[in-house]
Scaffold this active site. Sequence first.
Site, PDB file in Angstrom:
ATOM      1  CG  HIS A 147     -13.095   2.707   6.577  1.00 25.03           C
ATOM      2  ND1 HIS A 147     -12.709   1.273   6.785  1.00 25.03           N
ATOM      3  CD2 HIS A 147     -12.547   3.713   7.032  1.00 25.03           C
ATOM      4  CE1 HIS A 147     -11.495   1.582   6.215  1.00 25.03           C
ATOM      5  NE2 HIS A 147     -11.296   2.800   7.151  1.00 25.03           N
ATOM      6  CG  ASP A 175      -5.542  10.450  17.991  1.00 25.54           C
ATOM      7  OD1 ASP A 175      -6.433  10.554  18.623  1.00 25.54           O
ATOM      8  OD2 ASP A 175      -4.020  10.212  18.148  1.00 25.54           O
ATOM      9  NE  ARG A 198      -5.582   7.158  19.637  1.00 24.87           N
ATOM     10  CZ  ARG A 198      -4.712   6.945  19.162  1.00 24.87           C
ATOM     11  NH1 ARG A 198      -4.244   5.433  19.562  1.00 24.87           N
ATOM     12  NH2 ARG A 198      -3.382   7.139  18.365  1.00 24.87           N
ATOM     13  CG  HIS A 211     -12.482   3.923   3.127  1.00 29.42           C
ATOM     14  ND1 HIS A 211     -13.146   5.303   4.005  1.00 29.42           N
ATOM     15  CD2 HIS A 211     -11.908   4.013   3.146  1.00 29.42           C
ATOM     16  CE1 HIS A 211     -12.357   6.215   4.494  1.00 29.42           C
ATOM     17  NE2 HIS A 211     -11.373   5.812   4.013  1.00 29.42           N
ATOM     18  CE  LYS A 225      -1.725  -0.973   7.642  1.00 30.08           C
ATOM     19  NZ  LYS A 225      -2.901  -1.210   7.733  1.00 30.08           N
ATOM     20  NE  ARG A 274      -6.026   1.664  -0.043  1.00 22.92           N
ATOM     21  CZ  ARG A 274      -6.127   2.917   0.509  1.00 22.92           C
ATOM     22  NH1 ARG A 274      -5.012   3.606   0.904  1.00 22.92           N
ATOM     23  NH2 ARG A 274      -6.787   4.072   0.619  1.00 22.92           N
ATOM     24  CD  GLU A 319      -9.172  -1.294   4.377  1.00 19.02           C
ATOM     25  OE1 GLU A 319      -8.857  -0.411   2.948  1.00 19.02           O
ATOM     26  OE2 GLU A 319      -8.575  -0.715   4.846  1.00 19.02           O
ATOM     27  CG  ASN A 365      -1.425   1.013   1.437  1.00 23.51           C
ATOM     28  OD1 ASN A 365      -2.142   2.354   0.720  1.00 23.51           O
ATOM     29  ND2 ASN A 365      -2.745   1.236   2.782  1.00 23.51           N
ATOM     30  NE  ARG A 376      -9.269  13.048   4.084  1.00 22.52           N
ATOM     31  CZ  ARG A 376      -9.495  11.310   3.590  1.00 22.52           C
ATOM     32  NH1 ARG A 376     -10.203  11.069   3.143  1.00 22.52           N
ATOM     33  NH2 ARG A 376      -8.338  11.374   4.091  1.00 22.52           N
TER      34      ARG A 376
END
Length: 398
Positions: A206, A281, A283, A178, A17, A89, A383, A10, A239
């Site tokens: 997602h 983020d 979190r 996605h 990745k 990908r 994925e 990817n 975004r």
Amino acid sequence: MSSSHVLVLNCGSSSLKFAIIDVQSGSEVLSGLAECLAEQQPLIKYKYDGTKQTITLNHGDAHQVAIAQLVELVKKLGLDKHLIAIGHRVVHGGEHFTHSVLITKGVLNAIKQTSTLAPLHNPANLLGIEAAQAAFSSLPQVAVFDTAFHQTMPPQAFLYALPYSLYKEHGIRRYGFHGTSHYYVSTQAHKVLALDQQNSRIVSAHLGNGCSVAAIKNGQSVDTSMGLTPLEGLVMGTRSGDIDPGIFTFLVNQLKYSPTQIDLLLNKQSGLQGISELSNDCRTIEEAAANGHEQAQLALDIFCYRLAKQIAAFAVPLGGLDALIFTGGIGENSNTIRAKVVSGLSFLGLQLDDDKNLAARFGQQGVITTSSKPCAIVIPTNEELVIATDSAAIAQEL
């Protein structure tokens, strides 16, 4: 060790990745990330046999250097002997591709032509393909497209209300992204929930730094929230998602923004980051909101409101709802986000089970509502497994 391994790549603009997947067992043999490829100190982090390692790369032609080092690593570990294919990908397949394909010169040309629709993604994907072809010349290379799953959308879902010539002559339409993730989790939902794939109504959410929702009827995508680019739709990490197009004119005429500044604003400075002025983020924002940070709370409220509204809207093309799936980094781990969204959808018959919602985190799958239909369920996405499985199937046909 069986010869059933696929190397999945990817390739992004500044990262790569990778994973080697055993398609028979579905397990990851090797996984890792080459990052900071456009910077002065690129490196590879990988996990093999339960241990984590880091390799420092020389600055240079970054993607080629990273793949060359990856090839050396794969050979050093003796994993090259068991590879049967390389799976790539590819973010945007346009209308050219409705499924995964063996990469040929014609396929490469089509991906290049589609690069105008995904200038940040497809060129990087092509770099990975070309470098992998040079490094693994004897192995079949397969392209798996983010957009392919959504090619079953009907015209009323994928067309914009713009002059029709813009679609016919330039391909301006909604494509969605996605797709590999939405396909995987919806397929899993049919199995786990014993749904009839010929008579099912699923919404898949997602949620990560990029977010999208898909309406999946009888196993096929009939609508999705992302459009020509991954900018349309939901509020995301950085975004904006949907905004009034008139804002562009205001930014240009009143604030003297350039097209480059507008692109930066909407893609990198908006979303959770822009509203909270803290972080992209989730979190970090949840923690700040719990401590009384008003803009963090506002960011969560907007994120969840827009998400719940989009999910509810997709009951229209589906004609109802059997299951709502949460997946992706936020969808799989944030019990707070899920609780707020499900609460906003109670009129559809969804009622949260707090204990189940708390338990379904950190890789744990499970239904998080009290009823069996409709229900909300957390399903971790995979994925890489889809890419590996598609690539192996195509390789075995040769």
